[in-house]
Design an enzyme around this catalytic site. Structure first.
Site, PDB file in Angstrom:
ATOM      1  CG  ASN A  54      37.531 -20.429   5.365  1.00 35.83           C
ATOM      2  OD1 ASN A  54      37.227 -21.369   4.650  1.00 35.83           O
ATOM      3  ND2 ASN A  54      36.759 -19.353   5.496  1.00 35.83           N
ATOM      4  CG  ASN A 113      24.496 -30.574   0.207  1.00 39.26           C
ATOM      5  OD1 ASN A 113      24.313 -31.317  -0.747  1.00 39.26           O
ATOM      6  ND2 ASN A 113      23.785 -29.494   0.436  1.00 39.26           N
ATOM      7  CB  ILE A 169     -15.551  19.580   1.194  1.00 39.52           C
ATOM      8  CG1 ILE A 169     -15.617  18.070   1.007  1.00 39.52           C
ATOM      9  CG2 ILE A 169     -14.386  20.172   0.432  1.00 39.52           C
ATOM     10  CD1 ILE A 169     -15.795  17.648  -0.441  1.00 39.52           C
ATOM     11  N   GLY A 221     -19.552  13.737   6.866  1.00 38.48           N
ATOM     12  CA  GLY A 221     -20.596  12.790   6.506  1.00 38.48           C
ATOM     13  C   GLY A 221     -20.787  11.737   7.561  1.00 38.48           C
ATOM     14  N   GLY A 222     -21.699  10.825   7.284  1.00 39.70           N
ATOM     15  CA  GLY A 222     -21.995   9.775   8.247  1.00 39.70           C
ATOM     16  C   GLY A 222     -20.834   8.855   8.496  1.00 39.70           C
ATOM     17  CG  PHE A 223     -19.689   6.126   6.095  1.00 40.70           C
ATOM     18  CD1 PHE A 223     -19.800   4.911   6.743  1.00 40.70           C
ATOM     19  CD2 PHE A 223     -20.652   6.485   5.180  1.00 40.70           C
ATOM     20  CE1 PHE A 223     -20.837   4.048   6.456  1.00 40.70           C
ATOM     21  CE2 PHE A 223     -21.706   5.620   4.899  1.00 40.70           C
ATOM     22  CZ  PHE A 223     -21.801   4.401   5.536  1.00 40.70           C
ATOM     23  CG  ASP A 242     -17.664   8.949  -8.102  1.00 38.00           C
ATOM     24  OD1 ASP A 242     -18.518   9.775  -8.443  1.00 38.00           O
ATOM     25  OD2 ASP A 242     -16.689   8.593  -8.803  1.00 38.00           O
TER      26      ASP A 242
END
Length: 902
Positions: A353, A431, A748, A751-753, A784
């Site tokens: 080769n 090729n 802290i 929350g709802g989410f 925020d």
């Protein structure tokens, strides 16, 4: 002493040894040994066939894989009991799983311990490395992890093989301090690191194999004091720096493998001292300069592999002294000049080769006498005169592999009927921009297994006689100008039906390249037999139908017929190609439907029928759900959306005036849909602008994006949120750092989410961040302190919001559910199991309780069908598979067609 007395003595000794043998046969294994083996078995998660540990009278010396010896043969005192002792434990390839017990260290008479080729895991027990009589230890090909025990006291050991595991750390400093007899140390294919200084006192080592680890630095000087070394294998590590001249002190080496490292500089000219060196393998480093004289004159060298370095100058080998050279690999360097004409003088040379160098000229006429040549690769070497080359090389009667890619640019493929390569199995002339037709002389090379003539300018018909090659399993004629029909004989290729062909001796690890397109780098195969069975006829001018008999090719892996002018239908018999992995029929003139029988092709991973004249339904079973939309475009096919829309019920118009709330829902839905579409256009413009400014890596193939959905392009950049005040984008890292990895100390509120964390952002501002847990749908909410914005993120993107049509459709589905149910999508403050709105709705649907999910303030039985219809649409938007989600246009159409009299 007379003959009589001598005979009498022999008879007495015979009776003595016979009695001892009979006595030994009646002995059972030592209770301590049996107890150690039982404990070992308890640590396994699998059973060892034939081991009867439950029967206390079972003799462990009769268990499979165990050999025992009498105490007398071991020189042991029998005062404490006359028991046989376990000396061999060989459970190689027994499929045992689990962990090793420290109890094995109680087998104090053990000589051989072989647990190789199993699924043992976890750390290595320290007790095993204090067995004073152990001579042979083989833990190779398992899943052991952790470090090698530091305290090694194997005073009798001669062989240690712990290769092919997941061991890490460094080699223990005292590995040979109390193990001075060790001859073979094999730690290859692990994750070991550091340097080799700990091996300096292993003076008895003959074989040292450390390949495929993570060792770094140069070779320490004390390694060069291991004068007994015969094999030194350091391949595939991170060694660097120059190769020191002191390597010449290892005069007994027969194999030196330094390949795939970072060695640099010139190769030291010290090979005169290697009297026994047969294999020198140093490919894939950064060596420069020329081949040292002592190396190019080595009389003992059998294989020389310097491929993929930066060596230069002329290729100069002294074949009059290199009497043993069999394989020469100098490919992918910077050698220049002509092809060396003296190579045939290396009379034992079979494999050559020298591809991908700066060579030129023609094949030397001396190659006619290259009688032992079997493998020759000269690709990408600016060689010219193909006619002369073939006339010369046909004289090499043993030639089996010929690779001539990227040479002979623009020449004609010779049609000389006198050419004949009777032994040729592999021919690659790709090729080269060759012209002409496939010559008749090639039909006589009936041993062909692999033929690649792709990326030329050949024309005419594909010969029928290709189908008569009994060993041909790889044929690539793509990117030419062939015309006519596909030869029906190809459907009878024996090797693609049974694959019962002999590939002969494996090639000498020469790299073959398979080029896939103009701009991309090709796939590399280092062995001929590693090529997938393939028929590649794409990018030609072929016409006619596709033969149903292709279904007979049960061993075929890839069939490429794209970019032709084929007509007719896709044969349903294609389902017979049970090994098929890739099928490309795109850019033809095919008609009819996609046969549902193709759903049974369980290995199919690539499928493309784009830009034909197909119609009907796209199959949705089997592998078809994994194929991208681009695989079907340019037809008149009905995809998953189309089929689901068609199958959804369309309720008749209602004369009764419906409730105000239902009309409000529909109105809001349409408004949201149009609003989403508008936002998507803006987002797409932003993404396209950012994408256009990217730097382009010329080494990588760039995706063609024209007309493609964004979902098919994938995410190029990930932006979670934008700080409204500073316009700074916030990343996942910003969020993790600002909350200290969502530390509970920063909670802290709830929350709802979800749980609300205090976050100090990179600009110093204090914010509240609501985090929804991964056990539910992975949404993150940035809140925020003064305002909040909710973003819905589809499951395929985890915790990252990306510019995707189908991602926003998912978000729209969540909004619809909120409107229909009056519930928030997540409430992390509720008990686990009732937090996730989406899962709850799907579960209620599964139980046929859809009417119970609706907000009682808007639910009206008279409009039940319409509300269920909206719910169905919402659920389609929330499908886990992006491909099943509708487009925004479909959403608007579906919602608009819900006939409600407001």
């Amino acid at each position: 002493m007379g003959i009589k007395d001598l005979c009498l003595m022999m008879i007495v000794l015979g009776f003595y040894f016979q009695s001892q043998l009979l006595s030994a046969q009646n002995l059972t294994c030592h209770p301590n040994d049996r107890s150690a083996l039982v404990d070992f078995m308890k640590g396994l998660s699998s059973v060892i066939e034939g081991w009867d540990a439950t029967n206390s009278s079972s003799d462990c010396c009769t268990w499979p894989g165990i050999n025992c010896s009498s105490p007398i043969s071991l020189g042991l005192n029998t005062s404490s009991g006359n028991y046989k002792r376990v000396v061999v434990l060989n459970l190689s390839k027994k499929r045992i799983r689990g962990k090793l017990s420290e109890s094995l260290g109680n087998l104090d008479q053990l000589r051989t311990l072989n647990l190789s080729h199993n699924w043992l895991q976890d750390s290595l027990p320290q007790s095993l490395f204090s067995l004073q009589n152990l001579e042979f230890l083989d833990f190779s090909s398992n899943d052991f992890s952790g470090s090698i025990p530091e305290a090694i006291n194997l005073t009798s050991i001669n062989t240690i093989d712990m290769s092919q595991n997941r061991l890490n750390g460094s080699i223990p400093d005292g590995i040979c301090t109390n193990s001075k007899r060790i001859l073979i140390l094999n730690l290859a294919v692990n994750y070991l690191s550091g340097d080799l200084s700990a091996l300096g006192n292993c003076s008895s080592l003959h074989h040292l194999c450390l390949g495929a680890n993570e060792f770094t630095g140069g070779l320490p000087d004390n390694i060069f004091q291991l004068h007994s070394l015969e094999r030194l294998c350091l391949q595939d590590n991170n060694f660097s720096g120059p190769l020191k001249e002191e390597i010449g002190k290892l005069q007994n080496l027969s194999r030196l493998d330094l390949s795939a490292n970072g060695f640099s500089g010139s190769i030291p000219d010290v090979f005169y001292s290697f009297r026994y060196l047969k294999y020198f393998i140093a490919h894939s480093n950064y060596f420069t300069g020329q081949i040292p004289k002592s190396l190019s004159n080595s009389p003992s060298l059998f294989l020389l592999n310097l491929r993929n370095n930066s060596l230069d100058g002329k290729i100069e080998l002294n074949c009059s002294t290199m009497l043993s050279l069999n394989s020469l690999d100098l490919g992918s360097n910077r050698f220049s000049g002509p092809v060396p004409d003296n190579l045939p003088n290396c009379h034992k040379l079979e494999n050559v080769n020298i591809a991908r160098n700066n060579l030129g000229g023609q094949i030397p006429e001396t190659f006619e006498k290259f009688h032992n040549l079997s493998y020759l690769s000269l690709s990408n070497s600016s060689i010219s005169n193909l006619t002369s080359a073939l006339k010369i090389l046909q004289q090499c009667q043993k030639l089996t592999t010929l690779v001539l890619t990227l040479n002979f640019h623009g020449e004609e493929l010779p049609a000389d009927s006198s050419l004949h390569f009777k032994s040729l199995a592999v021919l690659v002339v790709a090729n080269c921009r060759l012209t002409g037709a496939i010559p008749q002389w090639l039909s006589r090379s009936n041993k062909l297994q692999l033929l690649d003539l792709s990326w030329n300018r050949l024309n005419g018909a594909i010969p029928e006689w290709f189908g008569f090659f009994t060993s041909l399993f790889y044929l690539d004629l793509s990117n030419n100008s062939f015309t006519g029909e596909i030869p029906k004989s190809l459907t009878g290729l024996v090797s693609l039906i049974s694959r019962n062909i002999s590939l002969g001796e494996p090639s000498p690890d020469f790299p073959f390249f398979l080029k896939k397109n103009v701009s991309a780098r090709g796939l590399q195969y280092n062995q001929v037999w590693s090529f997938p069975p393939t028929l590649e006829l794409s990018h030609n001018n072929l016409t006619g139908k596709i033969w149903p008999e292709f279904g007979n090719l049960k061993k075929l892996h890839a069939l490429g017929l794209q970019f032709n002018s084929l007509s007719g239908q896709i044969p349903s018999d294609f389902s017979g190609m049970t090994s098929l992995e890739a099928l490309d029929l795109s850019h033809n003139n095919l008609i009819g439907t996609i046969p549902p029988s193709l759903q049974s092709l369980t290995f199919l991973s690539k499928f493309n029928v784009a830009y034909n004249h197909l119609s009907g339904d796209i199959p949705l079973g089997g592998q078809f759900r994994t194929f991208s939309n681009s695989s079907f475009e340019g037809n008149n096919l009905c995809d998953a959306f189309c089929q689901q829309s068609r199958d959804l019920p369309h309720p008749p118009p209602s004369r009764k005036k419906s409730g105000r709330s239902v009309g409000t829902i529909i109105g809001m839905s349409i408004g949201i849909a149009f609003g989403t579409a508008f936002l998507l256009v803006i987002m797409l413009m932003i993404v396209m602008r950012a994408y256009s400014r990217r730097e382009v890596d010329p080494e990588k193939e760039e995706a063609v994006t024209d007309g493609k959905d964004l979902e098919e392009l994938g995410s190029k950049s990930v932006v979670l949120f934008r700080n409204k005040e500073s316009s700074k984008e916030l990343s996942v890292d910003d969020l993790m750092n600002s909350t200290n990895n969502f530390d509970q100390a920063n909670i802290i509120g709830c929350g709802g989410f979800g749980l609300v964390y205090r976050a100090t952002l990179p600009d110093g501002a204090a914010r509240g961040l609501a985090y929804l847990h991964q056990s539910c749908e992975p949404h993150i909410l940035h809140r925020d302190i003064k305002s909040r914005t909710l973003g819905y993120i589809p499951p395929e993107y985890g915790q990252a919001s990306v510019a995707s049509y189908k991602g926003d459709v998912y978000s729209f589905g969540v909004v619809l559910l909120e409107l229909l149910t009056g519930k928030r999508p997540m409430d992390m403050c509720k008990p686990k199991g009732s937090r996730d709105l989406i899962s709850w709705v799907f579960e209620m649907k599964k139980e046929n309780r859809e009417s119970e999910v609706f907000d009682p303030f808007i639910y009206d039985k008279q409009n039940d069908k319409e509300m269920v219809r909206v719910l169905e649409i919402a659920c389609l938007c929330l499908s886990e598979s992006p491909k099943v989600r509708p487009s925004t246009q479909q959403l608007v159409s579906w919602l608009d067609n819900i006939d409600i009299n407001i």
